[in-house]
Structure formats: C-alpha cells, structure tokens
Design a protein around this motif. Structure first.
Motif, PDB file in Angstrom:
ATOM      1  N   ALA A 151      54.636  42.595  27.972  1.00 33.79           N
ATOM      2  CA  ALA A 151      54.376  41.980  29.272  1.00 33.79           C
ATOM      3  C   ALA A 151      55.389  42.442  30.308  1.00 33.79           C
ATOM      4  O   ALA A 151      55.039  42.677  31.476  1.00 33.79           O
ATOM      5  CB  ALA A 151      54.409  40.457  29.142  1.00 33.79           C
ATOM      6  N   ALA A 152      56.653  42.581  29.895  1.00 35.28           N
ATOM      7  CA  ALA A 152      57.689  43.025  30.824  1.00 35.28           C
ATOM      8  C   ALA A 152      57.427  44.456  31.293  1.00 35.28           C
ATOM      9  O   ALA A 152      57.550  44.771  32.486  1.00 35.28           O
ATOM     10  CB  ALA A 152      59.058  42.929  30.160  1.00 35.28           C
ATOM     11  N   ALA A 214      50.212  42.719  47.962  1.00 35.26           N
ATOM     12  CA  ALA A 214      49.188  41.948  47.260  1.00 35.26           C
ATOM     13  C   ALA A 214      49.318  42.093  45.754  1.00 35.26           C
ATOM     14  O   ALA A 214      48.967  41.176  44.996  1.00 35.26           O
ATOM     15  CB  ALA A 214      47.798  42.390  47.714  1.00 35.26           C
ATOM     16  N   THR A 215      49.829  43.244  45.297  1.00 31.88           N
ATOM     17  CA  THR A 215      50.093  43.415  43.866  1.00 31.88           C
ATOM     18  C   THR A 215      51.139  42.420  43.398  1.00 31.88           C
ATOM     19  O   THR A 215      50.994  41.783  42.344  1.00 31.88           O
ATOM     20  CB  THR A 215      50.559  44.850  43.579  1.00 31.88           C
ATOM     21  N   LYS A 216      52.209  42.269  44.179  1.00 33.89           N
ATOM     22  CA  LYS A 216      53.256  41.302  43.832  1.00 33.89           C
ATOM     23  C   LYS A 216      52.754  39.869  43.966  1.00 33.89           C
ATOM     24  O   LYS A 216      53.255  38.972  43.279  1.00 33.89           O
ATOM     25  CB  LYS A 216      54.466  41.513  44.730  1.00 33.89           C
ATOM     26  N   ALA A 217      51.790  39.643  44.867  1.00 32.60           N
ATOM     27  CA  ALA A 217      51.250  38.300  45.053  1.00 32.60           C
ATOM     28  C   ALA A 217      50.225  37.924  43.990  1.00 32.60           C
ATOM     29  O   ALA A 217      49.762  36.782  43.964  1.00 32.60           O
ATOM     30  CB  ALA A 217      50.618  38.181  46.446  1.00 32.60           C
ATOM     31  N   GLY A 218      49.831  38.875  43.141  1.00 34.10           N
ATOM     32  CA  GLY A 218      48.887  38.573  42.072  1.00 34.10           C
ATOM     33  C   GLY A 218      47.451  38.490  42.518  1.00 34.10           C
ATOM     34  O   GLY A 218      46.626  37.865  41.844  1.00 34.10           O
ATOM     35  N   HIS A 223      45.972  42.133  39.710  1.00 35.00           N
ATOM     36  CA  HIS A 223      46.522  40.911  39.132  1.00 35.00           C
ATOM     37  C   HIS A 223      46.852  41.017  37.649  1.00 35.00           C
ATOM     38  O   HIS A 223      47.403  40.061  37.083  1.00 35.00           O
ATOM     39  CB  HIS A 223      45.482  39.798  39.277  1.00 35.00           C
ATOM     40  N   SER A 224      46.528  42.131  37.004  1.00 31.75           N
ATOM     41  CA  SER A 224      46.511  42.148  35.537  1.00 31.75           C
ATOM     42  C   SER A 224      47.875  41.928  34.906  1.00 31.75           C
ATOM     43  O   SER A 224      47.960  41.547  33.733  1.00 31.75           O
ATOM     44  CB  SER A 224      45.908  43.463  35.034  1.00 31.75           C
ATOM     45  N   TRP A 225      48.970  42.143  35.648  1.00 29.12           N
ATOM     46  CA  TRP A 225      50.303  41.888  35.096  1.00 29.12           C
ATOM     47  C   TRP A 225      50.592  40.392  34.998  1.00 29.12           C
ATOM     48  O   TRP A 225      51.389  39.961  34.167  1.00 29.12           O
ATOM     49  CB  TRP A 225      51.373  42.531  35.981  1.00 29.12           C
ATOM     50  N   LEU A 226      49.952  39.594  35.856  1.00 33.60           N
ATOM     51  CA  LEU A 226      50.370  38.205  36.045  1.00 33.60           C
ATOM     52  C   LEU A 226      50.134  37.312  34.827  1.00 33.60           C
ATOM     53  O   LEU A 226      51.050  36.590  34.419  1.00 33.60           O
ATOM     54  CB  LEU A 226      49.679  37.644  37.290  1.00 33.60           C
ATOM     55  N   PRO A 227      48.951  37.300  34.199  1.00 34.08           N
ATOM     56  CA  PRO A 227      48.764  36.395  33.054  1.00 34.08           C
ATOM     57  C   PRO A 227      49.726  36.673  31.910  1.00 34.08           C
ATOM     58  O   PRO A 227      50.259  35.733  31.304  1.00 34.08           O
ATOM     59  CB  PRO A 227      47.303  36.649  32.646  1.00 34.08           C
ATOM     60  N   ALA A 299      48.545  30.488  34.579  1.00 28.63           N
ATOM     61  CA  ALA A 299      48.670  31.791  35.234  1.00 28.63           C
ATOM     62  C   ALA A 299      47.410  32.129  36.019  1.00 28.63           C
ATOM     63  O   ALA A 299      47.476  32.577  37.174  1.00 28.63           O
ATOM     64  CB  ALA A 299      48.959  32.870  34.193  1.00 28.63           C
ATOM     65  N   TYR A 300      46.254  31.926  35.409  1.00 26.81           N
ATOM     66  CA  TYR A 300      45.002  32.198  36.130  1.00 26.81           C
ATOM     67  C   TYR A 300      44.807  31.234  37.294  1.00 26.81           C
ATOM     68  O   TYR A 300      44.211  31.593  38.314  1.00 26.81           O
ATOM     69  CB  TYR A 300      43.817  32.144  35.173  1.00 26.81           C
ATOM     70  N   SER A 301      45.334  30.029  37.169  1.00 28.17           N
ATOM     71  CA  SER A 301      45.301  29.111  38.288  1.00 28.17           C
ATOM     72  C   SER A 301      46.139  29.634  39.455  1.00 28.17           C
ATOM     73  O   SER A 301      45.783  29.427  40.623  1.00 28.17           O
ATOM     74  CB  SER A 301      45.811  27.735  37.844  1.00 28.17           C
ATOM     75  N   SER A 302      47.236  30.324  39.153  1.00 29.08           N
ATOM     76  CA  SER A 302      48.043  30.932  40.219  1.00 29.08           C
ATOM     77  C   SER A 302      47.237  31.985  40.972  1.00 29.08           C
ATOM     78  O   SER A 302      47.313  32.086  42.206  1.00 29.08           O
ATOM     79  CB  SER A 302      49.306  31.567  39.631  1.00 29.08           C
ATOM     80  N   ILE A 303      46.450  32.772  40.242  1.00 27.19           N
ATOM     81  CA  ILE A 303      45.590  33.765  40.893  1.00 27.19           C
ATOM     82  C   ILE A 303      44.594  33.066  41.810  1.00 27.19           C
ATOM     83  O   ILE A 303      44.325  33.520  42.931  1.00 27.19           O
ATOM     84  CB  ILE A 303      44.870  34.618  39.829  1.00 27.19           C
ATOM     85  N   GLU A 304      44.032  31.954  41.320  1.00 27.83           N
ATOM     86  CA  GLU A 304      43.085  31.191  42.150  1.00 27.83           C
ATOM     87  C   GLU A 304      43.722  30.740  43.457  1.00 27.83           C
ATOM     88  O   GLU A 304      43.174  30.951  44.557  1.00 27.83           O
ATOM     89  CB  GLU A 304      42.610  29.965  41.373  1.00 27.83           C
ATOM     90  N   HIS A 305      44.896  30.117  43.355  1.00 30.39           N
ATOM     91  CA  HIS A 305      45.516  29.557  44.555  1.00 30.39           C
ATOM     92  C   HIS A 305      45.999  30.650  45.508  1.00 30.39           C
ATOM     93  O   HIS A 305      45.903  30.481  46.735  1.00 30.39           O
ATOM     94  CB  HIS A 305      46.652  28.627  44.162  1.00 30.39           C
ATOM     95  N   MET A 306      46.496  31.755  44.979  1.00 32.11           N
ATOM     96  CA  MET A 306      46.877  32.849  45.868  1.00 32.11           C
ATOM     97  C   MET A 306      45.637  33.421  46.555  1.00 32.11           C
ATOM     98  O   MET A 306      45.692  33.830  47.724  1.00 32.11           O
ATOM     99  CB  MET A 306      47.602  33.940  45.080  1.00 32.11           C
ATOM    100  N   GLY A 307      44.516  33.451  45.846  1.00 34.86           N
ATOM    101  CA  GLY A 307      43.268  33.895  46.466  1.00 34.86           C
ATOM    102  C   GLY A 307      42.856  32.988  47.609  1.00 34.86           C
ATOM    103  O   GLY A 307      42.422  33.462  48.673  1.00 34.86           O
ATOM    104  N   MET A 308      43.010  31.684  47.423  1.00 34.94           N
ATOM    105  CA  MET A 308      42.659  30.751  48.495  1.00 34.94           C
ATOM    106  C   MET A 308      43.596  30.896  49.677  1.00 34.94           C
ATOM    107  O   MET A 308      43.170  30.810  50.838  1.00 34.94           O
ATOM    108  CB  MET A 308      42.694  29.320  47.948  1.00 34.94           C
TER     109      MET A 308
END
Length: 524
Positions: A151-152, A214-218, A223-227, A299-308
């Motif tokens: 992951a790192a 946007a890559t850093k924002a997930g 977004h694939s690094w984020l989960p 983690a996927y919830s973070s993607i959702e909220h950043m999308g919103m």
C-alpha cells in the motif's frame, strides 16, 4: 500576530527532532498531541485576527493568513488533535530501532500541512503537499507487513505521479504570469481579475494542476491508492490522511480554480470537477454495496465525501460556504471513526465486517460512539455533514446544475443504504454462541481407563451440551458487556459535539465561512 504564522511550522518540527533524539517514551507519545495543539491554537489566533479585518504576513508575503488559510489551519489542528489524542497508545509495538519515527513523522506531516495552507506562493504550497507524500508513505507502511508495504509503494507511485502533474501545471501558470511584467507564483497576484495572463497557458496549467491535486484528494479515477493506504495505515494516520491530507489537496484545487476562473471563466473547471465528483460518488456507491472490511468501508466513504465536495466546488461561490463547512465536519467525523475502527480492530482481531457482530451488546463502549459517528458520516441531522450536503444540493439547483446534483443525490441514497446496512450488521443483533462438541457419556469410562494406564488423573465430562461461554470466561460474553472505550473518549466526544453544533453557530463560524468563501471569489 505574525508569530502565529511560524509557530505551526516551527513547533511541530522541533518536536519531531526531539522525538527522534530524546529517549523518552512519554515525550514521544505526547509530541504529536503537542504539535496538534500548537497548530490548533495558531489557527484560532489567526481566525480572531482575520475576523478583525487584518491579514498577517511573514517573509515578505511568502506566508499569508487570509480567512480561508486561518480556517483551514484550524481544521488541520482540530482533526490532528482528535487523531493523535484519540489514538494515544496506538502503534506502540514498533521495533526499538524505529522508536520515535512514528511520532516524528506525524509532527512533520502536521508542519507540512500547515505550510501548505499558509503559503501564498502556489509553488511553495505544492512543495508542502509533496512533503506529505514522503512522510505519509512511511506512516502507511508503519506495520511493515507485506500488505502495508504494498500500500505504501502504491501510494508513493500514484501520489508522485499526481504531484508531478500538478508541478507541470504550476510551471505553465508561472509561464502565463510573464504577461504581467514580472513572473510570479503569488496566489494573491494571480487571482486578481483583469491581469494579462495567457488564457491558453492558464487553461492547460489549471487543468493539469487540478488533475494532479485531485490525485492527492482521492477523486476518481485517480483514487486507487486511497483504500489500500487507509486500510493498512495505523488508525490515527488513517484519520489524519482522510481528514487533513484530502482536505488540503481540495484546498489547493480551490486556490487554482480561483486563478483559472478569473482568466477563462468558471465553465472549464466546472465540467472537470463535476465529472470527477460524480465519478467518485459512483465508485464509492458501487464498491460500498458489497464491502467486507470496515476500514476500507471508511476509505470508500472518504472518496464519496471528496466527490461531493468536488461537486460543490464545481457549483461555485453559492456552494463554497457549504463546502468549507463540509471540510470541518468530514474531518472531525472521519478522524473519530478511524480512531474507533483501530480500537475495534485491536480488541476483535479482525477488520472483517462478517466477523464483527453484535457490538452494541458485547462492546457498548465502542458501539455507541461508532453508531453516533456513523450517523454523522451518513448525514443525519443535526450533524454538519447533513447541512453541508443540503447546502450543496440547493446551490446546485439554484445555479442551473440540477442534473449534476440530481445524479449526486441518487448516488448518495445508494451510499446511505449501503453504509446503514454495514453498520447495522456490525452493531445490532444478538451474539451467536459457539457450541463445544458434546462428549458422549459412554466415552467417560473409556477415558478413565485410559487415564489409569497413563497415570493421568481422570476428568469427568458432563453429558449435557456446553457452550464456550460456560467452558471459560470470555471478554465477549454478552452477560458481561465490555463498556470500556479502550482509549481516551474525551476527544471523540468533543469532535462529535462540535460537528453537531457548529452548523448552528452564526457568529463567528458563519462569518468566517462567508469570508473564506469571499476569498475564493476574489473579494479580499
């Protein structure tokens, strides 16, 4: 008040050095908390100054605190305090040769994030965001398991690609600024309307910079690094990454958006951010439906909220106060949830949702704050995420983006249903009793005979069915519920309490949000 510009940089840096050089476990464990407190106090001091219509600067304007910078610095400190204080005692089993590195890296991370939000120079802002890639890469791989190291590396590769793209965009913006007579990367200068900036270079530079950040924002599809990173990092680090790193990357996007909107208008980045936001919501909805790991669920919830939030940024000035309130509510809520998830992982020994059942009966000390925080994350009132999402949706309909927010609303309902189902599966219900195999009564004499041959003491075995709870005491026994919070509860209570009341505070919160949004609208 200019000292408040350098204290959130100098104090965490000093504490990082002490963490590495002083062999005191107590100092090492408290240094991230002290760093967070220093950042939070500095942010609050700067907020009080900007509300008095002052804009502190330092280093010839290299560091500058307008309403937006002061607000974001306060968010960094508040989320950092919840993550570090709430995660106190976490990750204490590192090898001796790594002693101090975990705590030092967190302090460095906080210093870099503070520099990113205080820098007026967008090149310096980029350098600070890049510095976090280095610090958080080691934090993601802290456990040094094969999965955490994978992951790192994934985070380093994709994050580096993202910031490299952002750097190219910033270089193009710098080239466009030569038309002003003196090339500059000062955000204050570049965001002024009417400057003779090359529209073609600004269009290309703005698109690349936003794509990189946007890559850093997930944001999907980067977004694939984020989960992987969020699920493998220690829980306090996951809280910092979700609540601070993603928010500061969004802050960088908003700064770049202000420059491009002043030169080529809002339509260009509006399309980009709308597509990225909706795609992020779709990815989160699709992957949350059958999610089986509760840290990856967050983690996927973070993607959702950043999308919103990206959708809100696309809408423009009408939605910016709601987006900025969203940043605070999401940061505090997600830091709380990741801290609790770390505690659940430690006591349950598994991140699998299917293996964590009936928490409300077995471990109410963890289940109650988990349920409250999940209610805040899903968007129940009175928590601030509810008002943020409503504000973004209303602003979208009022500005002619009804189709975009309509699609977003449908995807939010799918995500709401998925998160509710997963949360109920973990917390509600009765614990299952596991039966011990029954030993037939006829086997007891045979066992006694065997014991007489071996010299062992015969043991009588009852013929009735026996459960594990009867066989030996177990901390999960529903008759003796575990009411311990397994860590400090005060930071979690303060975080959830803040998210529940902050949307109702007109002064000074409402004024600060309005002024921060005006900064992005070009009103100084």
């Amino acid at each position: 008040m200019s000292f408040a510009l350098w204290t959130p940089l100098a104090i965490p840096a000093l504490l990082a050095v002490l963490s590495l050089g002083v062999p005191s476990p107590a100092l090492r464990r408290l240094s991230p908390i002290a760093s967070s407190v220093a950042v939070l106090i500095s942010g609050l001091l700067l907020v009080s100054v900007v509300l008095a219509d002052e804009v502190p600067t330092l280093g010839g304007g290299l560091l500058r605190a307008d309403a937006l910078s002061a607000y974001m610095l306060t968010v960094v400190g508040a989320v950092g305090l919840v993550s570090t204080w709430g995660g106190l005692g976490h990750a204490t089993a590192e090898p001796a040769r790594f002693a101090g590195s975990y705590d030092a890296l967190i302090s460095i991370f906080l210093a870099a994030m503070s520099l990113a939000v205080l820098a007026d120079n967008i090149g310096l802002m980029w350098a600070a965001v890049e510095a976090t890639t280095i610090a958080t890469a080691f934090l993601v791989g802290h456990h040094r398991t094969p999965r955490s190291l994978e992951a790192a590396w994934k985070y380093v590769i994709l994050g580096s690609v993202g910031v490299a793209i952002a750097l190219l965009g910033i270089v193009l913006i710098y080239a466009a600024s030569r038309g002003t007579g003196e090339a500059t990367l000062s955000w204050l200068v570049l965001s002024q309307a009417g400057l003779p900036l090359d529209p073609a270079l600004i269009r290309a530079g703005g698109a690349l910079a936003v794509l990189g950040f946007a890559t850093k924002a997930g944001l999907a599809p980067m977004h694939s690094w984020l989960p992987d990173a969020h699920s493998q990092a220690p829980a306090p680090v996951s809280g910092l990454m979700s609540g601070v790193l993603l928010a500061v990357a969004l802050y960088a996007i908003l700064r770049i958006q202000t420059i491009t909107d002043a030169v080529i208008g809002p339509d260009f980045l509006r399309i980009m951010l709308s597509v990225g936001g909706l795609l992020s919501l779709f990815v989160a909805a699709a992957l949350l439906i059958r999610q089986r790991d509760f840290k990856r669920m967050l983690a996927y919830s973070s993607i959702e909220h950043m999308g919103m939030m990206a959708v809100g940024a696309a809408i423009g000035p009408a939605a910016l106060p709601a987006v900025l309130l969203y940043v605070l509510g999401h940061g505090l809520t997600k830091a709380t949830l990741f801290v609790i998830s770390g505690r659940i992982l430690e006591v349950e020994g598994t991140p699998k949702i299917d293996d964590v059942r009936a928490l409300l009966v077995r471990r109410p000390g963890l289940a109650v704050p988990w349920l409250i925080a999940m209610a805040a994350l899903i968007g129940f009132p009175p928590f601030s995420i509810f008002f943020s999402e409503v504000g973004i949706i209303v602003a979208g309909f009022s500005t002619g983006l009804g189709v975009v927010v309509g699609i977003a609303l449908v995807l939010l309902l799918v995500i709401f249903a998925s998160l509710t189902r997963l949360t109920v599966a973990m917390t509600i219900g009765a614990p299952a009793a596991t039966a011990v195999p029954v030993v037939p009564a006829a086997a007891v004499p045979a066992a006694g005979a065997a014991a007489s041959v071996t010299g062992a003491v015969p043991v009588s075995v009852p013929s009735a069915s026996v459960t594990l709870a009867d066989a030996e005491p177990h901390p999960d026994d529903p008759l003796v519920p575990d009411r311990s919070g397994h860590g400090p509860m005060l930071p979690l209570i303060l975080a959830l309490g803040t998210t529940a009341v902050v949307a109702f505070i007109a002064e000074p919160v409402g004024t600060l949000l309005t002024r921060a949004a005006e900064v992005l609208g070009g009103i100084q």
